[in-house]
Motif scaffolding. Structure first.
Motif, PDB file in Angstrom:
ATOM      1  N   ALA A  29     -10.095   3.531  -5.500  1.00  0.00           N
ATOM      2  CA  ALA A  29      -9.549   2.086  -5.366  1.00  0.00           C
ATOM      3  C   ALA A  29      -7.949   2.087  -4.776  1.00  0.00           C
ATOM      4  CB  ALA A  29      -9.509   1.641  -6.834  1.00  0.00           C
ATOM      5  N   GLY A  30      -7.370   3.191  -5.155  1.00  0.00           N
ATOM      6  CA  GLY A  30      -5.843   3.454  -4.604  1.00  0.00           C
ATOM      7  C   GLY A  30      -5.977   3.209  -2.945  1.00  0.00           C
ATOM      8  N   GLN A  49      -2.695   6.735  -2.812  1.00  0.00           N
ATOM      9  CA  GLN A  49      -2.217   5.635  -1.954  1.00  0.00           C
ATOM     10  C   GLN A  49      -1.313   6.334  -0.861  1.00  0.00           C
ATOM     11  OE1 GLN A  49      -1.124   2.809  -5.348  1.00  0.00           O
ATOM     12  NE2 GLN A  49      -0.384   1.775  -3.468  1.00  0.00           N
ATOM     13  N   LEU A 104      -7.579   1.121  -1.391  1.00  0.00           N
ATOM     14  CA  LEU A 104      -8.154  -0.182  -0.753  1.00  0.00           C
ATOM     15  C   LEU A 104      -7.094  -0.868   0.155  1.00  0.00           C
ATOM     16  CD1 LEU A 104      -9.836  -1.689  -3.862  1.00  0.00           C
ATOM     17  CD2 LEU A 104     -11.056  -0.840  -1.769  1.00  0.00           C
ATOM     18  N   GLY A 105      -5.881  -0.668  -0.197  1.00  0.00           N
ATOM     19  CA  GLY A 105      -4.931  -1.511   0.839  1.00  0.00           C
ATOM     20  C   GLY A 105      -4.850  -1.058   2.292  1.00  0.00           C
ATOM     21  N   SER A 162       0.734  -1.324   0.056  1.00  0.00           N
ATOM     22  CA  SER A 162      -0.049  -0.132  -0.157  1.00  0.00           C
ATOM     23  C   SER A 162       0.805   1.288   0.064  1.00  0.00           C
ATOM     24  CB  SER A 162      -0.874  -0.049   0.934  1.00  0.00           C
ATOM     25  OG  SER A 162      -0.142   0.225   2.379  1.00  0.00           O
ATOM     26  N   ILE A 216      -7.639   0.249   4.231  1.00  0.00           N
ATOM     27  CA  ILE A 216      -8.821   0.388   4.569  1.00  0.00           C
ATOM     28  C   ILE A 216      -9.486  -1.149   4.777  1.00  0.00           C
ATOM     29  CG2 ILE A 216      -9.366   2.763   4.500  1.00  0.00           C
ATOM     30  CD1 ILE A 216     -10.920   2.293   2.321  1.00  0.00           C
ATOM     31  N   SER A 217     -10.497  -1.293   5.775  1.00  0.00           N
ATOM     32  CA  SER A 217     -11.156  -2.440   5.672  1.00  0.00           C
ATOM     33  C   SER A 217     -12.388  -2.642   4.735  1.00  0.00           C
ATOM     34  CB  SER A 217     -11.742  -2.876   7.139  1.00  0.00           C
ATOM     35  OG  SER A 217     -13.084  -1.742   7.114  1.00  0.00           O
ATOM     36  N   THR A 218     -12.858  -3.868   4.350  1.00  0.00           N
ATOM     37  CA  THR A 218     -13.679  -3.712   3.044  1.00  0.00           C
ATOM     38  C   THR A 218     -14.942  -3.044   3.594  1.00  0.00           C
ATOM     39  OG1 THR A 218     -12.858  -6.125   2.690  1.00  0.00           O
ATOM     40  CG2 THR A 218     -14.821  -5.508   1.543  1.00  0.00           C
ATOM     41  N   ALA A 246     -14.237   0.340   3.055  1.00  0.00           N
ATOM     42  CA  ALA A 246     -14.207   0.594   1.516  1.00  0.00           C
ATOM     43  C   ALA A 246     -15.693   0.668   0.646  1.00  0.00           C
ATOM     44  CB  ALA A 246     -13.407  -0.730   0.856  1.00  0.00           C
ATOM     45  N   LEU A 247     -16.284  -0.269   1.183  1.00  0.00           N
ATOM     46  CA  LEU A 247     -17.907  -0.184   0.553  1.00  0.00           C
ATOM     47  C   LEU A 247     -18.474   1.090   0.928  1.00  0.00           C
ATOM     48  CD1 LEU A 247     -19.064  -3.626   1.267  1.00  0.00           C
ATOM     49  CD2 LEU A 247     -18.918  -2.567  -0.967  1.00  0.00           C
TER      50      LEU A 247
END
Lengths: 256, 307
Positions: free
Chosen positions: A112-113, A174, A115-116, A89, A118-120, A123-124
């Motif tokens: 989307a950068g 990121q 994503l690494g 990340s 934060i939690s899913t 992210a949603l």
């Protein structure tokens, strides 16, 4: 504490006697390379010389067959999967084919950068209801790369040059310490190639990023990078400032 | 002269009258011949002849009666003694259509989430290298035990669900639970989830993996890679296919009326038995309008979100 340690071990990259074998093909052969924090390095050579493989070693997307890889002061083969994710990340990678999600908006591609980091579930939430704070951050990034007005456009409606800037913005979102770019100017005309390289080197300067860019256009590489590494058939054939390059070195590099 | 099997690459590489090319051509001819032979055999076995399309006697009269009403569907009841207070025919057709939509929607709202979940488990893309290919103990457990168990189990479950037609499921559930709304909805939902799961898993596996690769390189977890890198690329196809399945659900829901549910099939069968062909056409055209409406709706949505 850890933050401080990371700061000190810096933004270095290094390869130590690294070989990479794909089946019967040897992509890299006993390569040694050290890149200091904040350095800007141009990686030159014909296609197939091993430039992409070398760049992908640094974010662990390619594993060495033998030898060791250090990224940001961490030895990659000793990391657990979670630690590797954390490290990835911090490494921005701009792919040759950009690898964006064409049917999502510019905003979502840039998000989307993150994503690494934060939690899913978060992210949603981020993708469905981005806060105004996040929107401002993305907008500023897009402004910096010159496509702010495209925030809500779908990526497949953009031109090739604009898509490339989306890929750069995604990598920057990121908040990386290292920026790796694989042939970022292989598919654009010379004038645009210069503006992309200006953008990448300026960004690296502003944000104190270690920058590695692979190119096959030697003239551009000489113009933009204070250090050039030439590769041929999986080996490093020279590693020096562009001024010190001699004619016969260039000939060996581009002789098939 | 060489005696190598004609591989895919050789086929495309072969040009002119090389032995490899000749072998491919004769192979294709043999395949075509075999298909023709199989078709001819099936027709002979079933004794299919065009003569059967020319009915005679009473069946001819019935066919003519029926098709002659195609251009003049009934607008009011054909029965001479309609009970007082009965709703007008067109109102009844509209209600039957509404019931058809309600049964289909209930079934789809169960089938879609189930199809998505089973579809995800049945993709090979879900079991990425990060999740199941590493060296840690957890990854080894996932790769060697969990993956074959869940992946294989899901595939078998999906196959069982869709190998039995919704009308057969309906027969089973009616015998078990009686003529309840739930038996109809579950009978529709089971095979539909199975089919959706199978098609969804194929669509996800065929989606380009380039964006997923990039997200993995940026540190995303396997489930994030799946949700944000892979699923969005398959979503347009999945949406279009879901609409098509909704259309299939409408047809099946109408046919469930034959079992006694108040959908179009119920009224259609009743009118048919009483030889009220005008009413039959009214119900058929209602079903046709429903299908066209779904088609139009999906077209509008696709133009807005997908294309």
């Amino acid at each position: 504490m850890q933050c401080k340690a990371e700061e000190n071990s810096g933004r270095n990259l290094s390869l130590n006697q690294v070989s990479v074998q794909y089946g019967s093909v040897r992509a890299l052969r006993n390569v040694d390379l050290k890149v200091g924090g904040g350095e800007r390095l141009g990686l030159v050579g014909l296609s197939g010389a091993g430039k992409t493989t070398l760049l992908r070693l640094f974010n662990g997307m390619v594993r060495p067959t033998s030898g060791h890889v250090h990224t940001l002061g961490q030895k990659l083969d000793s990391l657990s999967f979670e630690e590797l994710r954390h490290l990835r990340s911090k490494v921005g990678f701009i792919h040759q084919d950009l690898n964006l999600i064409p049917n999502l908006s510019v905003l979502h591609n840039v998000l989307a950068g993150k994503l690494g980091q934060i939690s899913t579930a978060r992210a949603l939430l981020l993708f469905t209801f981005p806060s105004s704070h996040v929107l401002d951050e993305v907008y500023e990034l897009l402004q910096r790369v010159g496509i702010a007005e495209k925030l809500h456009q779908r990526v497949d409606r953009l031109s090739g040059g604009q898509r490339q800037r989306v890929a750069i913005a995604r990598a920057l979102f990121q908040k990386p310490k290292v920026l790796l770019a694989d042939e970022p100017v292989s598919s654009v005309d010379p004038a645009r190639a210069r503006s992309v390289l200006h953008l990448l080197t300026d960004l690296a300067g502003e944000r104190k990023l270690t920058l590695c860019v692979s190119l096959h256009n030697l003239r551009l590489a000489q113009e933009f990078f204070p250090r050039l590494v030439g590769m041929k058939e999986g080996e490093i054939v020279f590693d020096q400032p562009p001024g010190a390059l001699e004619e016969n070195q260039l000939q060996t590099l581009f002789k098939i | 002269m060489t005696d190598q099997p004609a591989s895919q690459s050789e086929r495309s590489a072969a040009s002119g009258e090389s032995p490899a090319r000749r072998r491919v051509v004769s192979g294709r001819a043999a395949l075509l011949f075999a298909i023709t032979l199989a078709a001819a055999w099936a027709f002979l076995r079933l004794d299919l002849g065009l003569v059967d399309l020319l009915p005679s006697g009473p069946s001819l009269r019935m066919a003519m009666d029926f098709f002659s009403r195609a251009a003049s569907p009934a607008l009011t009841y054909e029965s001479p003694e309609t009970p007082a207070g009965a709703a007008p025919l067109l109102w009844k057709a509209a209600q039957a259509a509404a019931n058809t939509v309600i049964f289909a929607s209930a079934a789809m709202s169960l089938a879609l989430p189930l199809g998505i979940v089973l579809g995800l488990l049945a993709t090979s893309a879900w079991w990425t290298e990060d999740l199941a290919g590493g060296k840690s103990q957890r990854q080894r457990f996932i790769g060697r035990t969990l993956r074959p168990l869940v992946y294989g189990g899901t595939r078998i479950l999906i196959a069982v669900m869709r190998s039995i037609h919704e009308l057969l499921w309906a027969v089973l559930f009616l015998a078990a639970f009686g003529l309840t709304h739930l038996s109809a909805v579950i009978a529709l939902a089971i095979p539909f989830s199975g089919i959706l799961a199978k098609i969804f898993s194929e669509m996800i596996d065929e989606a380009p993996r380039d964006a997923a690769h990039a997200l993995r390189g940026a540190g995303a977890t396997p489930s994030q890679v799946f949700l944000f890198g892979l699923l969005p690329r398959a979503l347009p196809d999945m949406t279009a296919y879901s609409f098509y399945r909704f259309e299939c659900a409408l047809r099946s829901s109408a046919v469930l009326g034959f079992f006694g549910y108040p959908t179009l099939g119920f009224y259609l069968a009743a009118s048919f038995e009483n030889l009220y062909y005008g009413e039959v056409w009214t119900y058929l055209y209602t079903l046709f309008l429903l299908i066209v409406a779904v088609e139009w709706w999906s077209g509008v949505l696709r133009r807005r979100f997908v294309v």
